[in-house]
Design an enzyme around this catalytic site. Structure first.
Site, PDB file in Angstrom:
ATOM      1  N   ARG A 104      22.823  40.556  39.740  1.00 15.27           N
ATOM      2  CA  ARG A 104      22.071  39.794  40.741  1.00 15.27           C
ATOM      3  C   ARG A 104      22.993  39.151  41.772  1.00 15.27           C
ATOM      4  NH1 ARG A 104      19.881  35.954  36.537  1.00 15.27           N
ATOM      5  NH2 ARG A 104      21.765  36.797  35.558  1.00 15.27           N
ATOM      6  N   TRP A 147      16.824  34.264  35.285  1.00 21.73           N
ATOM      7  CA  TRP A 147      16.430  35.484  34.565  1.00 21.73           C
ATOM      8  C   TRP A 147      15.279  35.128  33.634  1.00 21.73           C
ATOM      9  CZ3 TRP A 147      20.403  39.480  32.258  1.00 21.73           C
ATOM     10  CH2 TRP A 147      19.706  40.592  31.776  1.00 21.73           C
ATOM     11  N   SER A 181      15.352  30.031  35.794  1.00 26.43           N
ATOM     12  CA  SER A 181      16.320  28.947  35.977  1.00 26.43           C
ATOM     13  C   SER A 181      16.526  28.513  37.423  1.00 26.43           C
ATOM     14  CB  SER A 181      17.664  29.330  35.365  1.00 26.43           C
ATOM     15  OG  SER A 181      17.622  29.186  33.948  1.00 26.43           O
ATOM     16  N   SER A 214      21.116  31.267  39.994  1.00 27.92           N
ATOM     17  CA  SER A 214      20.554  32.479  39.393  1.00 27.92           C
ATOM     18  C   SER A 214      19.376  32.124  38.495  1.00 27.92           C
ATOM     19  CB  SER A 214      21.620  33.203  38.570  1.00 27.92           C
ATOM     20  OG  SER A 214      22.065  32.366  37.511  1.00 27.92           O
ATOM     21  N   SER A 227      23.902  27.245  33.880  1.00 27.51           N
ATOM     22  CA  SER A 227      22.486  27.541  33.648  1.00 27.51           C
ATOM     23  C   SER A 227      22.064  27.193  32.223  1.00 27.51           C
ATOM     24  CB  SER A 227      22.173  29.016  33.948  1.00 27.51           C
ATOM     25  OG  SER A 227      20.811  29.171  34.290  1.00 27.51           O
ATOM     26  N   LYS A 276      15.659  24.915  38.087  1.00 28.27           N
ATOM     27  CA  LYS A 276      16.593  23.815  37.848  1.00 28.27           C
ATOM     28  C   LYS A 276      16.851  23.013  39.123  1.00 28.27           C
ATOM     29  CE  LYS A 276      19.269  25.507  33.855  1.00 28.27           C
ATOM     30  NZ  LYS A 276      18.526  26.731  33.513  1.00 28.27           N
TER      31      LYS A 276
END
Length: 280
Positions: A263, A223, A83, A221, A130, A86
């Site tokens: 994170r 993942w 992500s 962030s 996200s 983005k």
């Protein structure tokens, strides 16, 4: 004649003494930052020693790349951006008028991966949450041809999108290294990416996280759950009160069941120890 010799010896003695004192002074001042840097490195390393994961934290201030963590080789290793893509997706979409920053992306009523995604979003709101489906829709609007040419134009990662325009950053083949990530977000912070200034500013605002004093944190962030081993990211930059920008990228191996907040928390702890973004 004897007086001249005596004066010469006195001057020579004073000169030697002054040089020795200057050398000692220089030696003292040069060791201070080395000691401080060593202590800082130890404090940061202690944070990584507490977690059982392969991880690297990279910083970039426009001149120097620095690496911390348990597996520093990850800094130059390419991984799916997940992500964190983005950021580029939003830049490309806004630059090419495929969406606006105020447009509402309507929820189709079908249950999504997270219940929190089951609603309407703007691009900025979807960046903060996200929300993958919103950015998949944006990627489909951009289309494979334009997406491919834009990634090549900006030199993002390995610039490969494969055949699925709404999956390539989640499953591959697109990959990027942590060092490439920090340079990309640093240029965004400085408004130096090859996009209109207003587009860069809009996307930058989407990344805003928090302010501490006069220092501001912007981050995203990521993942990657569709690859094995899974990969986690926390990428962004700090704008300091004096105008300095420090970009950073945390990259770590993850697995199902890991703490979703780790994170960000680890990144904040490291930034605090480095003196970049202090806890108040």
């Amino acid at each position: 004649m004897k007086l001249l010799k005596i004066l010469s010896l006195v001057c020579l003695s004073i000169s030697i003494g002054a040089c020795a004192e200057h050398s000692m002074s220089r030696a003292k001042t040069s060791t201070i930052p080395q000691v401080n840097n060593s202590i800082i490195d130890q404090n940061v390393q202690a944070l990584f020693n507490e977690i059982s994961a392969d991880a690297v934290f990279v910083t970039y201030d426009g001149q120097n790349i620095k690496k911390y963590g348990t597996h520093l080789d990850r800094a130059k290793t390419a991984y799916i951006p997940a992500s964190t893509f983005k950021i580029a997706n939003a830049l490309i979409g806004l630059e090419n008028h495929k969406a606006t920053s105020t447009e509402i992306f309507k929820w189709d009523g079908k249950p999504r991966f997270f219940k929190a995604w089951d609603k309407d979003f703007t691009l900025g709101e979807a960046m903060q949450a996200s929300t993958v489906p919103v950015y998949q829709e944006l990627a489909r609007r951009i289309g494979p041809s334009l997406m491919q040419s834009e990634l090549q134009r900006i030199g993002y990662g390995n610039m490969q999108i494969g055949t699925e325009v709404d999956q390539f950053w989640l499953k591959g083949p697109l990959t990027i290294t942590p060092i490439q990530e920090v340079k990309f977000v640093y240029d965004l912070a400085q408004g130096q990416l090859p996009f209109k200034p207003e587009v860069q500013q809009q996307v930058k605002e989407m990344l805003y996280v928090e302010r501490r004093g006069e220092n501001r944190l912007y981050a995203k962030s990521g993942w990657g759950m569709a690859v094995d081993p899974q990969v986690g990211w926390y990428v962004g930059f700090v704008e300091k009160a004096d105008g300095q920008v420090v970009a950073f990228a945390l990259n770590m191996q993850m697995k199902a069941g890991d703490d979703i907040a780790l994170r960000k928390q680890l990144s904040l702890d490291v930034l605090d120890k480095l003196g970049v973004f202090h806890y108040l």
